[in-house]
Design a protein around this motif. Structure first.
Motif: not given
Length: 280
Positions: A92, A94, A172-177, A217
């Motif tokens: 979990n 970023k 960047n894909y969804g909530n993830t970098c 982050y």
């Protein structure tokens, strides 16, 4: 037994702490109570001490083997470097770091091993994205940064522009970098390799990039280089190297950083033996 063996230093460490606390407490209690009077003979006293020692060892083993994550460094801004067992993709956080080759290839099987994190990222986590779309996003990220590469004429497949080691393309894909970190180079036979000097340079550039773009982050990264870079270093040695390099760049720690050890390596690498440092 193997798990206990690699965690032996940690078990001994906790035995000393727990045992010391118990016998200190008994010493304090003996000031008010005659403990010797509780035993009818020396044999009973010896047996009781032996049982206490066995309990200390068992508790220390349970406590040590239950550790899943450990903080090993804290800087003056209270940002931490921790090490833990798990799966990079389920963390979990970023920002997640994935080591890639310096041409940022996207062809799995021919150029990228499906067993590598790079391959798993493309096959399992970006499966709904076409190769063309993925290449476009990587190229755009590099263009925005003004990154310049050189054309590699001998490369028969994949992308033919090679970027400097340590170059990072953000995806960047969804909530993830995802930080795609250019680490390995390919020879004429398309075999990947990496020198120790390039490895250290890549980690250093990663820290500077994180300082500038991470926005505080949390960042997680794996033990990079154990499978396909031909560094001839064990996972344990690479963990020590990565953690040392991050500590050197402690001023770039604007957020918490975690090194993720793949859960299957619990019988190979002990985190209980790692010592905690604090920025002076």
């Amino acid at each position: 037994m193997k798990n206990i063996k690699i965690n032996l230093c940690g078990i001994i460490h906790y035995c000393i702490i727990i045992g010391g606390a118990i016998f200190s407490l008994l010493g304090f209690v003996s000031v008010f109570i005659n403990i010797e009077g509780c035993f009818s003979n020396w044999l009973d006293a010896t047996l009781c001490i032996l049982l206490v020692l066995i309990a200390v060892v068992i508790i220390s083993c349970i406590f040590t083997l239950a550790i899943r994550e450990k903080v090993i460094f804290v800087n003056k801004n209270q940002k931490t470097l921790s090490v833990g067992y798990g799966d990079l993709f389920t963390e979990n956080a970023k920002i997640k770091v994935i080591a890639v080759n310096r041409c940022f290839d996207t062809i799995v099987n021919d150029l990228i091993s499906p067993k590598s994190l790079h391959g798993k990222l493309i096959q399992d986590h970006l499966s709904n994205m076409s190769v063309e779309e993925l290449n476009g996003k990587i190229t755009e990220s590099l263009r925005r940064q003004g990154c310049k590469g050189e054309e590699i004429l001998y490369k028969s497949k994949g992308n033919k522009i090679r970027y400097p080691v340590g170059t990072i393309a953000e995806l960047n894909y969804g909530n993830t970098c995802y930080y795609l970190l250019a680490l390995t180079e390919m020879d004429v036979n398309l075999n990947t390799y990496c020198t120790l000097e390039d490895y250290c340079l890549a980690i250093s550039k990663l820290m500077y990039y994180y300082d500038k773009n991470g926005q505080g982050y949390e960042m997680v990264l794996p033990i990079m280089g154990s499978g396909f870079t031909r560094l001839d270093r064990s996972e344990k040695q690479l963990l020590e190297l990565i953690s040392s390099l991050i500590k050197i760049h402690y001023t770039q720690m604007r957020g918490n950083i975690k090194i993720v050890i793949y859960k299957d390596l619990r019988n190979v690498i002990s985190i209980a033996n790692l010592q905690k440092d604090t920025e002076k």
